[in-house]
Design an enzyme around this catalytic site. Structure first.
Site, mmCIF file in Angstrom:
data_model
loop_
_atom_site.group_PDB
_atom_site.id
_atom_site.type_symbol
_atom_site.label_atom_id
_atom_site.label_comp_id
_atom_site.label_asym_id
_atom_site.label_seq_id
_atom_site.Cartn_x
_atom_site.Cartn_y
_atom_site.Cartn_z
ATOM 1 N N GLY A 66 30.235 23.073 70.610
ATOM 2 C CA GLY A 66 29.305 23.388 71.846
ATOM 3 C C GLY A 66 28.494 24.406 71.571
ATOM 4 N N ASN A 146 31.550 26.378 84.041
ATOM 5 C CA ASN A 146 32.917 26.670 83.314
ATOM 6 C C ASN A 146 33.868 27.449 84.257
ATOM 7 O OD1 ASN A 146 30.812 28.139 82.119
ATOM 8 N ND2 ASN A 146 32.358 29.384 81.151
ATOM 9 N N CYS A 320 36.251 33.010 76.608
ATOM 10 C CA CYS A 320 35.618 33.730 75.653
ATOM 11 C C CYS A 320 35.642 35.134 76.098
ATOM 12 C CB CYS A 320 34.211 33.220 75.241
ATOM 13 S SG CYS A 320 34.367 31.508 75.703
HETATM 14 C C1 LIG Z 1 33.475 26.013 76.117
HETATM 15 C C2 LIG Z 1 32.033 25.892 76.444
HETATM 16 C C3 LIG Z 1 30.915 26.126 75.295
HETATM 17 C C4 LIG Z 1 31.352 26.366 73.875
HETATM 18 O O1 LIG Z 1 31.814 25.327 73.237
HETATM 19 P P1 LIG Z 1 32.780 25.644 71.922
HETATM 20 O O2 LIG Z 1 32.722 24.383 71.394
HETATM 21 O O3 LIG Z 1 33.894 26.211 72.274
HETATM 22 O O4 LIG Z 1 31.572 26.522 70.881
HETATM 23 C C5 LIG Z 1 29.504 26.054 75.787
HETATM 24 N N1 LIG Z 1 29.230 25.752 77.328
HETATM 25 C C6 LIG Z 1 30.400 25.622 78.236
HETATM 26 C C7 LIG Z 1 29.805 25.343 79.379
HETATM 27 C C8 LIG Z 1 31.718 25.566 77.874
HETATM 28 O O5 LIG Z 1 32.451 25.521 78.791
#
Ligand SMILES: *Cc1c(COP(=O)(O)O)cnc(C)c1O
Length: 376
Positions: A66, A146, A320
């Site tokens: 993501g 998130n 994170c």
């Molecule tokens: C987890 C997350 C990401 C990052 O995705 P990854 O695959 O872990 O790099 C980005 N945006 C939101 C809203 C997320 O929850």
């Protein structure tokens, strides 16, 4: 109770991906039989992703995660449209993948507007429209948050973006597979998703790039992904993501209300048993699986440590940024003061969450909170 941080690989997803680490190991760019079979699987996965998020298969670009999708969208549009303007609009509650990409571009001479949210974490589309100038090239606003689960009015934002002729990127990593997501209906030009948030493995994601959207690539290389991302494809990951999207599309109708019921039971159960609890996030416009609660007179780290000792995995917000004891930037943007808020904990449920898990939490949490408050 930390499915917003990551999810286990669905058994059917694992079954679907394994052959691509065994006999079906060809390079999809090869023209011989070994490559052709694999190429077919890749295109099938692309169709399944497209079906879940309402776009054409040709508009799906597979990425490594993501974070890469967010970087590709924002830096890609910034580079492609630099001649038209240097202004980007986002919010103060985005994931670090968006926040820090915008911060980087700010150092490179772009102007960034970070919109505030209200105490429910909600964004006002009128304020967003008022922030648009002649120099605005991109709006980057997430679908669902998130940390709090608050769902933004992406349909209204898409309508504004279309009317004012500004590109709209939507980080839908937390929304895809949990609530309906529709790039066509909501006129979303670019949409990020991630495999490990919807029961596919870590290390695979996708960016939807709608037809006609100009974008510079992040990775220059071969002609993979229609010249939009060089590098031999993560075939097993892509097949896994496609399978996960298909499973999510079928399961969502039943899974969303099931999780909402469990989540509501968790929330009301906690409020009945523990005084001094406040909800962070929108009461209604919220992901069905997420509850972010503050417990006055406690701290998040001591709550999490005690929950962990009881075998319960929860989070203080973004995975994170846990481990650091900073106050959440999301709760900060909502106006919750670090001390007044007390310990804020995110409970996020998923596929394997059951009523017994919620009852167990309701058994142990009141004692933990009482003990922590007694220690003060
Ligand atoms: C987890 C997350 C990401 C990052 O995705 P990854 O695959 O872990 O790099 C980005 N945006 C939101 C809203 C997320 O929850």
């Amino acid at each position: 109770m930390d499915y917003n941080a990551t999810t286990p690989v669905h058994p059917e997803v694992l079954e679907a991906l394994l052959p691509f680490y065994r006999e079906a190991f060809g390079n999809p760019s090869s023209i011989h039989w070994a490559g052709r079979n694999v190429k077919g699987a890749l295109e099938e996965a692309r169709e399944k992703v497209a079906l879940l998020v309402g776009c054409d298969p040709a508009e799906v670009v597979f990425t490594s995660c993501g974070t890469e999708a967010d970087n590709m969208a924002i830096k890609g549009v910034a580079a492609a449209l630099r001649g038209n303007g240097n202004h980007i609009i986002t919010t103060g509650v985005e994931h670090p993948a968006v926040l820090n990409t915008c911060l980087y571009l700010e150092h490179e001479g772009f102007e960034i507007t970070r919109l505030d949210v209200d105490r429910h974490g909600m964004l006002d589309p009128e304020r967003l429209e008022a922030a648009i100038t002649e120099r605005t090239i991109l709006i980057s606003v997430m679908h669902a948050n998130n940390e709090t689960g608050t769902i933004f009015p992406v349909g209204e934002i898409g309508e504004i973006a279309a009317r004012r002729r500004v590109r709209f990127h939507c980080d839908a990593v937390q929304a895809v597979g949990r609530i309906p997501v529709d790039c066509r209906a909501d006129t979303i030009h670019l949409l990020s998703l991630s495999g490990h948030k919807l029961y596919a493995p870590k290390g695979i994601g996708a960016l939807v790039v709608r037809k006609g959207v100009k974008l510079h690539p992040l990775l220059h290389g071969g002609s993979q992904e229609r010249n939009r991302r060089g590098g031999t494809e993560n075939v097993a990951g892509i097949v896994a993501l496609g399978t996960a999207c298909e499973l999510a599309r079928r399961a969502m109708v039943e899974e969303a209300p099931r999780l909402r019921e469990l989540r509501d039971r968790l929330e009301t159960g906690i409020r009945e048993r523990i005084p001094g609890v406040t909800l962070n996030g929108h009461p209604e416009q919220r992901l069905p699986n997420t509850a972010n609660l503050s417990f006055s007179g406690t701290t998040a780290d001591s709550l999490l440590m005690n929950l962990d000792l009881a075998g319960i995995a929860a989070s203080s917000g973004a995975a994170c940024s846990s481990g650091t004891l900073r106050h959440s930037h999301v709760l900060g943007a909502m106006g919750t003061e670090p001390v007044a808020a007390g310990g804020s904990i995110r409970f996020s449920l998923g596929r394997e969450s059951a009523a017994a898990d919620v009852e167990y939490l309701l058994d142990v949490l009141p004692g933990i909170v009482a003990r922590l408050r007694g220690n003060k």
